[in-house]
Design a protein around this motif. Structure first.
Motif, PDB file in Angstrom:
ATOM      1  N   MET A  57      30.219  51.552  73.940  1.00 35.40           N
ATOM      2  CA  MET A  57      29.897  52.805  74.466  1.00 35.40           C
ATOM      3  C   MET A  57      28.598  53.127  74.214  1.00 35.40           C
ATOM      4  O   MET A  57      27.791  52.833  73.283  1.00 35.40           O
ATOM      5  CB  MET A  57      30.681  53.790  73.802  1.00 35.40           C
ATOM      6  CG  MET A  57      30.518  55.369  73.949  1.00 35.40           C
ATOM      7  SD  MET A  57      31.600  56.698  72.803  1.00 35.40           S
ATOM      8  CE  MET A  57      32.979  56.449  73.822  1.00 35.40           C
ATOM      9  N   ILE A  58      27.784  53.980  75.275  1.00 33.81           N
ATOM     10  CA  ILE A  58      26.558  54.706  75.041  1.00 33.81           C
ATOM     11  C   ILE A  58      26.885  56.181  74.855  1.00 33.81           C
ATOM     12  O   ILE A  58      27.434  56.789  75.542  1.00 33.81           O
ATOM     13  CB  ILE A  58      25.653  54.299  76.439  1.00 33.81           C
ATOM     14  CG1 ILE A  58      25.500  52.767  76.176  1.00 33.81           C
ATOM     15  CG2 ILE A  58      24.515  55.017  75.998  1.00 33.81           C
ATOM     16  CD1 ILE A  58      24.788  52.386  77.461  1.00 33.81           C
ATOM     17  N   VAL A  59      25.789  56.690  73.549  1.00 33.00           N
ATOM     18  CA  VAL A  59      25.909  58.174  73.550  1.00 33.00           C
ATOM     19  C   VAL A  59      24.539  58.409  73.713  1.00 33.00           C
ATOM     20  O   VAL A  59      23.543  57.980  72.875  1.00 33.00           O
ATOM     21  CB  VAL A  59      26.350  58.485  72.190  1.00 33.00           C
ATOM     22  CG1 VAL A  59      26.357  59.976  71.949  1.00 33.00           C
ATOM     23  CG2 VAL A  59      27.891  57.984  71.920  1.00 33.00           C
ATOM     24  N   ILE A  71      30.892  51.266  81.379  1.00 37.38           N
ATOM     25  CA  ILE A  71      31.623  51.697  80.065  1.00 37.38           C
ATOM     26  C   ILE A  71      31.444  52.894  79.776  1.00 37.38           C
ATOM     27  O   ILE A  71      30.827  53.770  80.584  1.00 37.38           O
ATOM     28  CB  ILE A  71      30.889  50.744  78.843  1.00 37.38           C
ATOM     29  CG1 ILE A  71      29.154  51.296  78.750  1.00 37.38           C
ATOM     30  CG2 ILE A  71      30.748  49.050  78.907  1.00 37.38           C
ATOM     31  CD1 ILE A  71      28.546  50.662  77.413  1.00 37.38           C
ATOM     32  N   PRO A  72      32.179  53.412  78.892  1.00 36.87           N
ATOM     33  CA  PRO A  72      32.215  55.093  78.563  1.00 36.87           C
ATOM     34  C   PRO A  72      30.697  55.381  78.198  1.00 36.87           C
ATOM     35  O   PRO A  72      30.179  54.588  77.289  1.00 36.87           O
ATOM     36  CB  PRO A  72      32.989  55.118  77.242  1.00 36.87           C
ATOM     37  CG  PRO A  72      33.988  53.949  77.443  1.00 36.87           C
ATOM     38  CD  PRO A  72      33.339  52.810  78.010  1.00 36.87           C
ATOM     39  N   ILE A  73      30.531  56.383  78.766  1.00 36.48           N
ATOM     40  CA  ILE A  73      29.286  56.936  78.611  1.00 36.48           C
ATOM     41  C   ILE A  73      29.403  58.397  78.140  1.00 36.48           C
ATOM     42  O   ILE A  73      29.986  59.280  78.631  1.00 36.48           O
ATOM     43  CB  ILE A  73      27.945  56.899  79.603  1.00 36.48           C
ATOM     44  CG1 ILE A  73      27.634  55.540  79.919  1.00 36.48           C
ATOM     45  CG2 ILE A  73      26.660  57.747  79.334  1.00 36.48           C
ATOM     46  CD1 ILE A  73      26.965  55.031  80.870  1.00 36.48           C
ATOM     47  N   LYS A  74      28.729  59.013  77.059  1.00 41.56           N
ATOM     48  CA  LYS A  74      28.842  60.224  76.545  1.00 41.56           C
ATOM     49  C   LYS A  74      27.412  60.812  76.665  1.00 41.56           C
ATOM     50  O   LYS A  74      26.450  60.294  76.125  1.00 41.56           O
ATOM     51  CB  LYS A  74      29.318  60.611  75.093  1.00 41.56           C
ATOM     52  CG  LYS A  74      30.947  59.913  74.850  1.00 41.56           C
ATOM     53  CD  LYS A  74      31.804  60.627  75.585  1.00 41.56           C
ATOM     54  CE  LYS A  74      33.381  60.083  75.158  1.00 41.56           C
ATOM     55  NZ  LYS A  74      34.221  60.738  75.889  1.00 41.56           N
ATOM     56  N   VAL A  75      27.253  62.236  77.054  1.00 38.86           N
ATOM     57  CA  VAL A  75      25.993  62.938  76.853  1.00 38.86           C
ATOM     58  C   VAL A  75      26.308  64.099  76.032  1.00 38.86           C
ATOM     59  O   VAL A  75      27.271  64.658  76.054  1.00 38.86           O
ATOM     60  CB  VAL A  75      25.496  63.484  78.098  1.00 38.86           C
ATOM     61  CG1 VAL A  75      24.384  64.393  78.156  1.00 38.86           C
ATOM     62  CG2 VAL A  75      25.124  62.293  79.341  1.00 38.86           C
ATOM     63  N   ARG A 129      38.840  55.958  77.982  1.00 33.80           N
ATOM     64  CA  ARG A 129      37.684  55.467  78.906  1.00 33.80           C
ATOM     65  C   ARG A 129      36.795  56.776  79.267  1.00 33.80           C
ATOM     66  O   ARG A 129      37.340  58.105  79.536  1.00 33.80           O
ATOM     67  CB  ARG A 129      38.294  55.120  80.134  1.00 33.80           C
ATOM     68  CG  ARG A 129      39.001  53.699  79.845  1.00 33.80           C
ATOM     69  CD  ARG A 129      38.250  52.648  79.355  1.00 33.80           C
ATOM     70  NE  ARG A 129      37.270  52.164  80.370  1.00 33.80           N
ATOM     71  CZ  ARG A 129      36.349  51.332  79.935  1.00 33.80           C
ATOM     72  NH1 ARG A 129      36.300  50.408  78.782  1.00 33.80           N
ATOM     73  NH2 ARG A 129      35.406  50.821  80.979  1.00 33.80           N
ATOM     74  N   GLY A 130      35.586  56.552  79.449  1.00 33.02           N
ATOM     75  CA  GLY A 130      34.739  57.478  79.956  1.00 33.02           C
ATOM     76  C   GLY A 130      34.273  57.143  81.486  1.00 33.02           C
ATOM     77  O   GLY A 130      34.998  56.543  82.189  1.00 33.02           O
ATOM     78  N   ARG A 131      32.991  57.395  81.595  1.00 35.75           N
ATOM     79  CA  ARG A 131      32.478  56.754  83.024  1.00 35.75           C
ATOM     80  C   ARG A 131      32.574  55.533  83.252  1.00 35.75           C
ATOM     81  O   ARG A 131      31.906  54.750  82.204  1.00 35.75           O
ATOM     82  CB  ARG A 131      31.095  57.667  83.152  1.00 35.75           C
ATOM     83  CG  ARG A 131      30.412  57.114  84.472  1.00 35.75           C
ATOM     84  CD  ARG A 131      29.067  57.576  84.386  1.00 35.75           C
ATOM     85  NE  ARG A 131      28.501  57.284  85.709  1.00 35.75           N
ATOM     86  CZ  ARG A 131      27.677  56.040  85.666  1.00 35.75           C
ATOM     87  NH1 ARG A 131      27.633  55.246  84.955  1.00 35.75           N
ATOM     88  NH2 ARG A 131      26.854  56.051  86.738  1.00 35.75           N
ATOM     89  N   GLY A 132      33.031  55.010  84.171  1.00 35.38           N
ATOM     90  CA  GLY A 132      33.082  53.542  84.548  1.00 35.38           C
ATOM     91  C   GLY A 132      31.885  53.322  85.621  1.00 35.38           C
ATOM     92  O   GLY A 132      31.431  53.904  86.080  1.00 35.38           O
TER      93      GLY A 132
END
Length: 234
Positions: free
Chosen positions: A83-85, A168-172, A231-234
């Motif tokens: 994951m990326i935050v 992969i899941p990406i969170k902002v 899951r986040g953004r794919g």
């Protein structure tokens, strides 16, 4: 157990994460605060990504947390992460330079508009825009780390060399009280560039120092999503 690899913003000082690391460890996770000598003109974005790759090593259950200008390093990291935050982060388009990003996104205009609405001067001031919500404990951490590193010009002229954000899941995650990248601005850029809704947390631009416990809780919740198959953004 998740390993959080923490990428600092401009200047590259690992000390920015000093209050967050023990909070994550108390929640049963591991955390590595990456230090990057961004005041060295011999280093640029590819070097920053290489340093982060070295910090990741062979670990697989990794959440990459990128603060502010660290958003330009995140998509160039070669090692796989779960994951990326993006934390109060610059969100680049492929091939964009950090210097271009400010004009392309209207970051300066957004800051000045927020300043005007709050009755603040439109001139950038570190105390006003970065340090306004820091406790005496957080300020002592910065003092102990020594003078802030002035980032070299090198990376601001370099394109962010990636084709697309990884699937992969990406969170902002935006600080509700961020005066440098106002939360409304961050929400707009997240929607435009990643097609996702930004989450929000109490705190300013240096939220890892102003609200380390709250940030650790939010990051731990993201790690739990991964373990539960979310899951986040794919």
């Amino acid at each position: 157990m998740t390993l959080f690899v923490l990428v600092p913003g401009a200047g590259g000082q690992a000390a920015y994460w000093a209050l967050l690391v023990p909070e994550l460890e108390r929640r049963g996770h591991q955390a590595t605060a990456v230090d990057i000598a961004e005041d060295d003109p011999a280093l640029g974005l590819p070097d920053y990504a290489r340093i982060v790759d070295q910090a990741i090593g062979d670990r697989r259950e990794v959440v990459l947390v990128a603060q502010s200008m660290g958003g330009f390093t995140a998509p160039m990291v070669g090692k796989p992460v779960a994951m990326i935050v993006l934390l109060n982060a610059m969100i680049p388009d492929p091939g964009e330079t950090p210097g271009q990003w400010f004009e392309n996104t209207g970051a300066g205009e957004a800051r000045r508009a927020a300043d005007a609405a709050a009755g603040r001067s439109g001139e950038f001031d570190a105390s006003t825009h970065f340090l306004h919500d820091l406790s005496s404990r957080a300020l002592a951490v910065l003092t102990a780390a020594g003078p802030p590193r002035e980032p070299a010009d090198t990376p601001f002229r370099q394109p962010c060399a990636f084709r697309r954000w990884p699937g992969i899941p990406i969170k902002v995650l935006a600080g509700a009280d961020d005066r440098f990248f106002p939360a409304e601005f961050q929400r707009r850029v997240a929607k435009e560039r990643l097609g996702i809704e930004a989450d929000q947390i109490p705190g300013g631009h240096l939220v890892a120092l102003s609200n380390p416990a709250g940030l650790a809780d939010r990051l731990a919740s993201y790690a739990a999503e991964l373990r539960n198959g979310g899951r986040g953004r794919g």
